[in-house]
Design a protein around this motif. Structure first.
Motif, short mmCIF file in Angstrom:
data_model
loop_
_atom_site.label_atom_id
_atom_site.label_comp_id
_atom_site.label_asym_id
_atom_site.label_seq_id
_atom_site.Cartn_x
_atom_site.Cartn_y
_atom_site.Cartn_z
N PRO A 1 1.09 -1.23 0.15
CA PRO A 1 0.36 -0.02 0.21
C PRO A 1 0.72 0.78 -0.16
O PRO A 1 0.28 2.51 -0.02
CB PRO A 1 -0.96 -0.22 0.93
N SER A 2 2.09 1.23 0.25
CA SER A 2 2.73 2.44 0.43
C SER A 2 3.66 2.46 -1.23
O SER A 2 4.53 3.48 -1.47
CB SER A 2 3.40 2.39 1.33
N ARG A 3 3.30 1.82 -1.87
CA ARG A 3 3.50 2.05 -3.27
C ARG A 3 2.92 1.57 -4.70
O ARG A 3 3.02 1.24 -5.48
CB ARG A 3 4.74 0.23 -3.82
N VAL A 4 1.83 2.67 -4.26
CA VAL A 4 0.63 3.05 -5.26
C VAL A 4 1.08 4.21 -6.68
O VAL A 4 1.40 4.55 -6.09
CB VAL A 4 -0.68 2.61 -4.79
N THR A 5 0.72 3.88 -7.43
CA THR A 5 1.16 4.85 -8.41
C THR A 5 -0.81 4.86 -9.54
O THR A 5 -1.02 3.95 -9.24
CB THR A 5 1.94 4.46 -9.50
N ILE A 6 -1.02 5.96 -9.13
CA ILE A 6 -2.36 6.53 -9.74
C ILE A 6 -1.59 6.28 -11.62
O ILE A 6 -1.36 7.64 -11.53
CB ILE A 6 -2.94 7.16 -8.99
N ALA A 7 -3.05 6.39 -12.02
CA ALA A 7 -2.96 6.76 -13.54
C ALA A 7 -3.96 6.89 -14.19
O ALA A 7 -5.19 6.61 -13.31
CB ALA A 7 -1.81 5.64 -13.94
N GLY A 8 -3.52 7.71 -15.52
CA GLY A 8 -5.12 8.01 -15.78
C GLY A 8 -4.62 9.32 -17.42
O GLY A 8 -3.69 9.12 -16.93
N GLU A 9 -5.80 8.81 -18.07
CA GLU A 9 -5.65 9.05 -19.53
C GLU A 9 -7.12 10.53 -19.33
O GLU A 9 -8.17 10.31 -19.43
CB GLU A 9 -5.97 8.75 -20.35
N SER A 10 -7.07 11.72 -20.03
CA SER A 10 -7.49 12.33 -20.67
C SER A 10 -8.88 12.53 -19.31
O SER A 10 -8.00 12.90 -18.17
CB SER A 10 -8.61 12.05 -22.12
#
Length: 569
Positions: free
Chosen positions: A207-216
């Protein structure tokens, strides 16, 4: 016809269900109980699908902020099929089963991953203009990313979340503000991130190594998470990937201007469904049959507002005050963003007066001085217009000054915010003695689709390196399963090599906060974005990637950053 990857998954699901004891089905114990997932041995993966993170937003929970899923179930809960996608519109709902009971996450992990493994986690937030989308959209199939991560020796877990869109997620009015029910879709996303933080360790994630990602709209959402809560992310993520969108660019209405923006839409909806004049029209909307309310919401585009809660102020003010999350960043944009049909002002710009009206109507209304400045920075010279690098061709069937307008809109909505954001993160100094900031990487995607068409985004010329064109390369879906609705990469080996390079660079960033550990050939070293002077971009093309100084069209992009407040961003 179902995409082949869905057919494959259903085939595996059938075999798993028909096995005598289901003894090989993966089991995970979450806070709410035990889940039985789906094994995909050909992929070396295990999937847990349709896992609820919130109580179903039905009945009296409709048009409210999400309520955490606190129920515990007895025995083992089946997690081998996706939930419906949240009700959506405008084309990106194609091929998706829609409904209200949609607040779920889908989790893909390497086979054999277990609690305590501490794998990095990628969380995907879909785009679709805050109007449509879903974790079940085959264009966002994360199985190929997880599979590649294992091949690279950098295994990750991928989570796709669902959130409410359109009127279901972003209805705004005096009534919704009074009820504390604004920006519902953003609160859905946050609650999903909180669920992931609480439960992902049981799946083998860290839980300390989360990357949130998205487009548009997904990237706009990521940007809003960066400035929400005065930048205090609560440890929900350590990094962010923003593809063709940041918190800076899209205009955000406020509570103060609702009467001139979204209140008429609310009033139109309540009239259409028979709730106008009720003492509590919002409560009345909760009782309207789903199909009736679906049709009432359909004509309208609704996006987040500055609600004083999730977004306490304009993002540009949060940046100015340094109230932004301290995380690593990978951000980029596509060269010809403005050619997207819903961005570029097709068929409306033929004379200078048309361009002046376009500029004057931006944000809260640009003053005469700003309009004059921008007319000068964006002259009627098609060689300087979007799509860029296409010389004197005007594509006049879209309007004689179309390229001028496409450059303006693409820059204002996407490019200027990307440059401002990466520069901000690269030059910030946090903590005693100017503690070193987190890694920052920037890119420019400069590759048109293989056949000159971007489905649902730009289907008629000009297209070029348009909005959304990078998605198929990032997800690198196998060509045997990437036709139909899944944004086909194309038949040529060079295109698939670019997809391999990009997808593995993204995986390396999620794993290491450094995209250079991708292990593929043909890419120069991707430099961190400079903290002094212009930074550098990785430029992606099928005929060879290269590094450029990020001074592309410096003057016009710089100008937008000086008028963020007037642009209401």
């Amino acid at each position: 016809m179902l995409p082949l990857w869905i057919v494959s998954a259903l085939s595996y699901a059938t075999r798993a269900v028909s096995s005598a004891a289901g003894q090989h089905d993966p089991l995970v114990r979450t806070k709410n109980g035990t889940l039985r997932g789906l094994s995909l041995p050909a992929f070396g993966e295990e999937l847990f699908l349709g896992v609820p993170f919130a109580e179903p937003p039905l009945g009296n929970l409709r048009l409210r902020h999400p309520v955490p899923y606190r129920s515990a179930w007895d025995g083992v809960r089946d997690a081998t099929s996706r939930s419906v996608s949240c009700a959506g519109y405008a084309g990106f709902d194609q091929g998706l089963a829609l409904g209200e009971d949609c607040l779920t996450v889908d989790i893909v992990r390497p086979a054999g991953a277990a609690a305590g493994d501490g794998l990095p986690v990628l969380v995907w937030i879909y785009g679709g203009g805050f109007t449509a989308g879903g974790s079940a959209d085959p264009r966002y199939n994360t199985s190929y990313l997880v599979n590649a991560s294992v091949e690279m020796g950098k295994p990750i877990i991928a989570v796709s979340l669902n959130y409410r869109v359109g009127g279901w997620g972003f209805l705004a009015s005096r009534e919704t503000v009074s009820a504390g029910a604004s920006n519902i879709g953003l609160f859905d996303q946050r609650l999903a991130l909180e669920w992931i933080h609480e439960n992902i360790a049981a799946f083998g994630g860290d839980p300390s190594r989360v990357t949130i990602a998205g487009e548009s709209a997904g990237a706009f959402s990521v940007g809003y998470h960066l400035v929400s809560r005065d930048g205090k992310s609560g440890g929900l993520f350590r990094a962010a990937i923003l593809q063709s969108g940041t918190a800076l660019g899209p205009a955000l209405h406020s509570v103060a201007d609702l009467d001139d923006t979204y209140q008429p839409i609310y009033d139109n909806v309540t009239r259409a469904v028979g709730c106008a004049g009720r003492d509590d029209s919002l409560q009345c909307l909760r009782d309207v049959p789903y199909e009736v309310l679906f049709r009432a919401f359909e004509p309208f585009v609704l996006t987040p507002i500055v609600d004083g809660d999730f977004l306490a102020r304009l993002p540009s003010e949060s940046f100015a005050r340094g109230l932004v999350a301290d995380v690593a960043i990978l951000a980029g944009s596509n060269t010809d963003e403005g050619t997207a049909t819903f961005f570029g002002p097709r068929g409306t710009l033929n004379r200078d007066a048309d361009v002046r009206r376009l500029l004057a109507g931006m944000g809260s209304g640009l003053d005469d001085a700003a309009v004059r400045d921008l007319m000068r920075l964006y002259p009627d010279n098609p060689s300087l217009g979007c799509p860029f690098g296409t010389g004197p061709e005007r594509f006049a069937e879209n309007g004689r000054q179309y390229k001028r307008g496409a450059a303006i809109v693409g820059d204002e909505v996407i490019h200027a915010g990307r440059r401002w954001t990466t520069t901000y993160f690269a030059t910030r100094h946090l903590g005693p003695g100017g503690r070193r900031r987190k890694p920052v990487y920037s890119y420019r995607f400069d590759q048109p689709p293989w056949d000159g068409v971007e489905p649902l985004v730009a289907t008629t010329a000009p297209v070029f390196a348009t909005h959304y064109a990078e998605i198929c390369f990032v997800f690198a879906i196998d060509p045997a399963a990437s036709r139909n609705l899944s944004n086909w990469i194309g038949p040529y080996p060079a295109y698939h090599q670019l997809a391999r390079q990009m997808s593995r660079a993204w995986i390396a960033f999620v794993h290491d906060l450094d995209p250079n550990g991708h292990g593929t050939e043909g890419m120069p070293r991707w430099p961190e974005y400079s903290s002094c002077g212009a930074g550098e971009n990785m430029v992606f093309r099928v005929d060879g990637n290269f590094v450029e100084k990020d001074d592309w069209r410096a003057a016009p992009l710089r100008y937008w950053g000086g008028i963020w407040e007037a642009l209401k961003t």
